[in-house]
Write an enzyme that holds these catalytic residues in place. Structure first.
Site, PDB file in Angstrom:
ATOM      1  N   THR A  54       0.852  -1.201   0.000  1.00 38.47           N
ATOM      2  CA  THR A  54       0.000   0.000   0.000  1.00 38.47           C
ATOM      3  C   THR A  54       0.883   1.245   0.000  1.00 38.47           C
ATOM      4  O   THR A  54       0.652   2.194  -0.766  1.00 38.47           O
ATOM      5  CB  THR A  54      -0.927   0.016   1.238  1.00 38.47           C
ATOM      6  OG1 THR A  54      -1.751  -1.153   1.201  1.00 38.47           O
ATOM      7  CG2 THR A  54      -1.803   1.251   1.272  1.00 38.47           C
ATOM      8  N   CYS A  96      -9.538  -6.694   1.615  1.00 39.10           N
ATOM      9  CA  CYS A  96      -9.691  -5.279   1.953  1.00 39.10           C
ATOM     10  C   CYS A  96     -11.122  -4.800   1.728  1.00 39.10           C
ATOM     11  O   CYS A  96     -11.535  -3.837   2.332  1.00 39.10           O
ATOM     12  CB  CYS A  96      -8.737  -4.432   1.120  1.00 39.10           C
ATOM     13  SG  CYS A  96      -7.052  -4.987   1.249  1.00 39.10           S
ATOM     14  N   HIS A 140       4.390  -9.959   3.522  1.00 40.01           N
ATOM     15  CA  HIS A 140       3.433 -10.903   4.128  1.00 40.01           C
ATOM     16  C   HIS A 140       2.665 -11.718   3.091  1.00 40.01           C
ATOM     17  O   HIS A 140       1.961 -12.659   3.433  1.00 40.01           O
ATOM     18  CB  HIS A 140       2.474 -10.175   5.085  1.00 40.01           C
ATOM     19  CG  HIS A 140       1.403  -9.367   4.434  1.00 40.01           C
ATOM     20  ND1 HIS A 140       0.138  -9.847   4.238  1.00 40.01           N
ATOM     21  CD2 HIS A 140       1.408  -8.098   3.947  1.00 40.01           C
ATOM     22  CE1 HIS A 140      -0.607  -8.897   3.662  1.00 40.01           C
ATOM     23  NE2 HIS A 140       0.145  -7.832   3.473  1.00 40.01           N
TER      24      HIS A 140
HETATM   25  N1  PLP Z   1      -1.810  -4.587  -3.899  1.00 37.13           N
HETATM   26  C1  PLP Z   1      -2.358  -5.791  -4.068  1.00 37.13           C
HETATM   27  C2  PLP Z   1      -2.507  -6.329  -5.462  1.00 37.13           C
HETATM   28  C3  PLP Z   1      -2.759  -6.562  -2.967  1.00 37.13           C
HETATM   29  O1  PLP Z   1      -3.288  -7.767  -3.156  1.00 37.13           O
HETATM   30  C4  PLP Z   1      -2.598  -6.024  -1.667  1.00 37.13           C
HETATM   31  C5  PLP Z   1      -3.068  -6.768  -0.469  1.00 37.13           C
HETATM   32  O2  PLP Z   1      -4.152  -7.318  -0.436  1.00 37.13           O
HETATM   33  C6  PLP Z   1      -2.024  -4.760  -1.542  1.00 37.13           C
HETATM   34  C7  PLP Z   1      -1.640  -4.066  -2.664  1.00 37.13           C
HETATM   35  C8  PLP Z   1      -1.778  -4.154  -0.182  1.00 37.13           C
HETATM   36  O3  PLP Z   1      -0.643  -4.750   0.388  1.00 37.13           O
HETATM   37  P1  PLP Z   1      -0.158  -4.448   1.878  1.00 37.13           P
HETATM   38  O4  PLP Z   1      -1.010  -5.280   2.764  1.00 37.13           O
HETATM   39  O5  PLP Z   1       1.260  -4.898   1.911  1.00 37.13           O
HETATM   40  O6  PLP Z   1      -0.282  -3.013   2.109  1.00 37.13           O
END
Ligand code: PLP
Length: 389
Positions: free
Chosen positions: A76, A328, A204
């Site tokens: 993110t 999410c 993760h």
């Molecule tokens: N981008 C994609 C394609 C994802 O699948 C995710 C997590 O679900 C993210 C970004 C966000 O990742 P993070 O949890 O490391 O912020």
């Protein structure tokens, strides 16, 4: 359910931290706890050495140079960094992205556009979730400063033709970013072969710890500082370095090369077995995404006549954990923007289920899902007032 062994099939949401990753991290909490920016004594130097070795190991997984890898708190942050860098400092403030991106791309774009900092175009996808290089070519404007198209989609698993798309962008002199956080650790990735200038990833998602990720930025690509303060991460991302996290991410990167990625073909076979068995047992069930050009561990389904969330509840009672759409957005009853962009009717999109494996998922686990899911769907359809069979 207490006492029921858990079958975890939601590895696209997050993965179990590998015990070897945890072992590698442990010394960096109590013994080697130093601040990597404190270079006048040994504890700090140890931390710095570990941080830089970790950067090198992560870079090796991506085919990048160590000085092209910046640690962040996750994908993110990496995605926000790329978008913000363009919107705040580039003179060309138009971004081209796809309709199926993660919210970590779509939301910063919407926020910055609303506040007058940038503009963006969403490219459509076909029914398998693929972006067309021709559509990208046509969407380029004189003020386009960035193209950002994800590598593999987190809900349906489709892999984009990144090399072709990045070539189109480069032919027009535009840098190319990809969010590869669902592909890193699942399939071989090489930033040079892909032709990308920027790439986001997250530990993760491949058995590393939560709270650490990275941004690959090709040497020479324009990227402004994201967090201002101390001089960490080559003065681009201030804040005391998360050394334990970096060490864990680097260990996961090593294990990805030797263990997780080589296991991909086995996971792809298990996914096909699940699909064949479930599609034979459950009428009016549909597969989403590209069945061929996809990450090996993910199966996305839409079941007519049953809500995805209700299926999850039934499976959970059998100790099987899957998801509906992306983690999410679950909790919201909005149908997935990804499925809608692929042309899935709204009604059907409500019955979506995502099954995502890891190297730890077994054939026996799959058989339990194959047994439980048709029963869950049959029960829900019996109770439905709208289901007409
Ligand atoms: N981008 C994609 C394609 C994802 O699948 C995710 C997590 O679900 C993210 C970004 C966000 O990742 P993070 O949890 O490391 O912020």
């Amino acid at each position: 359910m207490e006492g029921t062994p858990i079958i975890y099939f939601d590895n696209a949401a997050t993965t179990r931290t590998d015990p070897e990753v945890l072992d590698a991290m442990r010394p960096f909490f109590c013994e080697k706890f130093g601040n990597a920016s404190s270079q006048y004594y040994d504890t700090g130097r140890q931390a710095r050495t570990a941080l830089e070795e970790s950067r090198g190991k992560l870079a090796a997984l991506l085919g990048a140079g160590a000085d092209e890898v910046f640690f962040t708190a996750g994908a993110t942050e990496s995605d926000n960094w790329v978008i913000q860098s363009l919107a705040l400092t580039d003179s060309k403030k138009h971004v081209i992205t796809s309709a199926i991106e993660h919210h970590a791309i779509l939301e910063p774009l919407a926020f910055l556009k609303k506040n007058g900092y940038c503009d963006f175009t969403l490219l459509p996808v076909d029914s398998l979730g693929r972006v067309s290089p021709d559509d990208l070519r046509k969407a380029i404007r004189p003020d386009t400063g960035l193209v950002s198209i994800m590598h593999a989609n987190n809900e349906i698993g489709t892999i984009q033709p990144i090399r072709e798309l990045s070539t189109v962008a480069h032919d027009a002199g535009i840098p190319f970013h990809t969010d590869a956080c669902q592909s890193v650790g699942k399939v071989e990735l090489d930033v040079v072969e892909l032709g990308v200038d920027l790439l986001s990833l997250s530990a993760h998602k491949f058995h590393g710890p939560k709270g650490i990720g990275a941004l690959y930025a090709r040497k020479g690509v324009r990227l402004t500082a994201f967090l201002h303060g101390g001089g960490q991460e080559s003065r681009r991302r201030a804040g005391t370095s998360n050394v334990a996290g970096a060490v864990g991410m680097a260990k996961a990167a090593e294990l990805a090369g030797s263990r997780y990625i080589p296991d991909g073909p086995r996971q792809a076979t298990v996914i096909e077995d699940i699909w064949k068995a479930l599609s034979a047992a459950i009428p009016k069930m549909h597969r989403n995404g590209d069945p061929v050009g996809r990450i090996p561990n993910l199966l996305s389904l839409c079941v007519e006549g049953a809500e995805g969330e209700a299926i999850l509840g039934y499976l959970d009672m059998s100790g099987i954990q899957v998801s509906s759409g992306s983690a999410c957005t679950s909790g919201s009853l909005e149908p997935s923007h990804v499925l809608l962009a692929c042309g899935v009717p709204v009604e059907r999109a409500h019955g979506s289920i995502r099954i995502s494996l890891s190297h730890e998922s077994t054939q026996e686990d799959a058989l339990k899902l194959i047994d439980a899911m048709p029963k869950a769907v049959a029960r829900l359809r019996e109770m439905s007032v709208t289901w007409k069979g």
